[in-house]
Write a protein that holds these residues in place. Structure first.
Motif, PDB file in Angstrom:
ATOM      1  N   LYS A  78       0.813  -1.042  -0.194  1.00  0.00           N
ATOM      2  CA  LYS A  78      -0.048   0.071  -0.077  1.00  0.00           C
ATOM      3  C   LYS A  78       0.766   1.285  -0.116  1.00  0.00           C
ATOM      4  N   GLY A  79       2.028   1.342   0.646  1.00  0.00           N
ATOM      5  CA  GLY A  79       2.822   2.422   0.732  1.00  0.00           C
ATOM      6  C   GLY A  79       3.636   2.721  -0.484  1.00  0.00           C
ATOM      7  N   TRP A  80       3.706   1.481  -1.370  1.00  0.00           N
ATOM      8  CA  TRP A  80       4.465   1.730  -2.592  1.00  0.00           C
ATOM      9  C   TRP A  80       3.499   2.326  -3.376  1.00  0.00           C
ATOM     10  N   GLU A  81       2.297   1.779  -3.297  1.00  0.00           N
ATOM     11  CA  GLU A  81       1.297   2.437  -4.267  1.00  0.00           C
ATOM     12  C   GLU A  81       1.137   3.965  -4.184  1.00  0.00           C
ATOM     13  N   SER A  82       1.187   4.565  -2.714  1.00  0.00           N
ATOM     14  CA  SER A  82       1.178   5.663  -2.479  1.00  0.00           C
ATOM     15  C   SER A  82       2.380   6.722  -2.896  1.00  0.00           C
ATOM     16  N   LEU A  83       3.652   6.067  -2.895  1.00  0.00           N
ATOM     17  CA  LEU A  83       4.885   6.649  -3.087  1.00  0.00           C
ATOM     18  C   LEU A  83       4.862   6.686  -4.566  1.00  0.00           C
ATOM     19  N   ALA A  84       4.509   5.736  -5.247  1.00  0.00           N
ATOM     20  CA  ALA A  84       4.355   5.614  -6.837  1.00  0.00           C
ATOM     21  C   ALA A  84       3.476   6.771  -7.409  1.00  0.00           C
ATOM     22  N   GLN A  85       2.615   6.865  -6.689  1.00  0.00           N
ATOM     23  CA  GLN A  85       1.603   8.344  -7.011  1.00  0.00           C
ATOM     24  C   GLN A  85       2.100   9.385  -6.787  1.00  0.00           C
ATOM     25  N   GLN A  86       2.955   9.610  -5.871  1.00  0.00           N
ATOM     26  CA  GLN A  86       3.618  10.842  -5.574  1.00  0.00           C
ATOM     27  C   GLN A  86       4.804  11.000  -6.343  1.00  0.00           C
ATOM     28  N   ALA A  87       5.447  10.104  -6.465  1.00  0.00           N
ATOM     29  CA  ALA A  87       6.789  10.254  -7.317  1.00  0.00           C
ATOM     30  C   ALA A  87       7.082   9.177  -8.275  1.00  0.00           C
ATOM     31  N   ARG A  88       6.094   9.224  -9.319  1.00  0.00           N
ATOM     32  CA  ARG A  88       6.305   7.693 -10.235  1.00  0.00           C
ATOM     33  C   ARG A  88       7.621   7.669 -10.615  1.00  0.00           C
ATOM     34  N   GLU A  89       8.403   8.616 -11.197  1.00  0.00           N
ATOM     35  CA  GLU A  89       9.671   8.390 -11.809  1.00  0.00           C
ATOM     36  C   GLU A  89      10.916   7.788 -10.954  1.00  0.00           C
ATOM     37  N   ASN A  90      10.572   8.619  -9.620  1.00  0.00           N
ATOM     38  CA  ASN A  90      11.628   8.304  -8.703  1.00  0.00           C
ATOM     39  C   ASN A  90      11.352   6.877  -8.117  1.00  0.00           C
ATOM     40  N   THR A  91      10.228   6.452  -8.080  1.00  0.00           N
ATOM     41  CA  THR A  91       9.952   5.265  -7.432  1.00  0.00           C
ATOM     42  C   THR A  91      10.167   4.127  -8.488  1.00  0.00           C
ATOM     43  N   TYR A  92      10.086   4.215  -9.559  1.00  0.00           N
ATOM     44  CA  TYR A  92      10.597   3.318 -10.789  1.00  0.00           C
ATOM     45  C   TYR A  92      12.065   3.307 -10.606  1.00  0.00           C
ATOM     46  N   ARG A  93      12.831   4.507 -10.527  1.00  0.00           N
ATOM     47  CA  ARG A  93      14.198   4.251 -10.512  1.00  0.00           C
ATOM     48  C   ARG A  93      14.703   3.387  -9.131  1.00  0.00           C
ATOM     49  N   ALA A  94      13.673   3.751  -7.996  1.00  0.00           N
ATOM     50  CA  ALA A  94      14.145   2.827  -6.861  1.00  0.00           C
ATOM     51  C   ALA A  94      13.765   1.330  -7.146  1.00  0.00           C
ATOM     52  N   TRP A  95      12.966   0.907  -7.911  1.00  0.00           N
ATOM     53  CA  TRP A  95      12.676  -0.349  -8.313  1.00  0.00           C
ATOM     54  C   TRP A  95      13.684  -0.929  -9.031  1.00  0.00           C
ATOM     55  N   VAL A  96      14.407  -0.080 -10.155  1.00  0.00           N
ATOM     56  CA  VAL A  96      15.316  -0.403 -10.912  1.00  0.00           C
ATOM     57  C   VAL A  96      16.648  -0.813 -10.243  1.00  0.00           C
ATOM     58  N   ILE A  97      17.099   0.069  -9.162  1.00  0.00           N
ATOM     59  CA  ILE A  97      18.116  -0.332  -8.331  1.00  0.00           C
ATOM     60  C   ILE A  97      17.813  -1.511  -7.687  1.00  0.00           C
ATOM     61  N   MET A  98      16.703  -1.684  -7.041  1.00  0.00           N
ATOM     62  CA  MET A  98      16.662  -2.751  -6.195  1.00  0.00           C
ATOM     63  C   MET A  98      16.696  -4.238  -7.335  1.00  0.00           C
ATOM     64  N   ARG A  99      16.299  -4.223  -8.517  1.00  0.00           N
ATOM     65  CA  ARG A  99      16.422  -5.114  -9.399  1.00  0.00           C
ATOM     66  C   ARG A  99      18.072  -5.466  -9.619  1.00  0.00           C
TER      67      ARG A  99
END
Length: 119
Positions: free
Chosen positions: A29-50
């Motif tokens: 749920k927190g991930w979804e809220s974060l993605a709504q607030q900062a879509r590109e930064n959240t995507y970059r975080a996902w890429v880093i974790m991958r």
């Protein structure tokens, strides 16, 4: 359908990449809220974790947590816990499960987590 505990945060990881999954429903749920607030930064975080969940040299925006937060347990496995600063206050915490090549998101949120104030 909403994501929940154990769900993958994206499609299957290709060879050489890490899976990214939610440790619980609150992190999803927190991930979804974060993605709504900062879509590109959240995507970059996902890429880093991958691709590089445990960098050899941490940065102020991506580092291992300290003290009692440096480790966490998931499915009986003790793992290192890392933090990605997604926005000024938004954070993602995740466990690096080397046995499963999986990053387990333990916290994601738009506000600074208070637990770090105790360390």
């Amino acid at each position: 359908m909403n994501a929940g505990r154990g769900d993958r945060a994206a499609p299957l990881a290709p060879a050489g990449h890490w899976e990214v999954r939610f440790a619980d429903a609150a992190s999803a749920k927190g991930w979804e809220s974060l993605a709504q607030q900062a879509r590109e930064n959240t995507y970059r975080a996902w890429v880093i974790m991958r691709t590089d969940p445990r960098p050899a040299t941490g940065t102020p925006r991506h580092h291992r947590l300290k003290g009692s937060l440096a480790h966490g347990r998931h499915r009986g496995q003790i793992c290192e816990q890392w933090q990605l600063e997604v926005t000024g206050g938004g954070r993602v915490w995740y466990l690096v499960d080397t046995a499963r090549d999986t990053c387990w998101i333990t916290f994601a949120g738009t506000g600074h987590p208070r637990a770090t104030d105790r360390c």
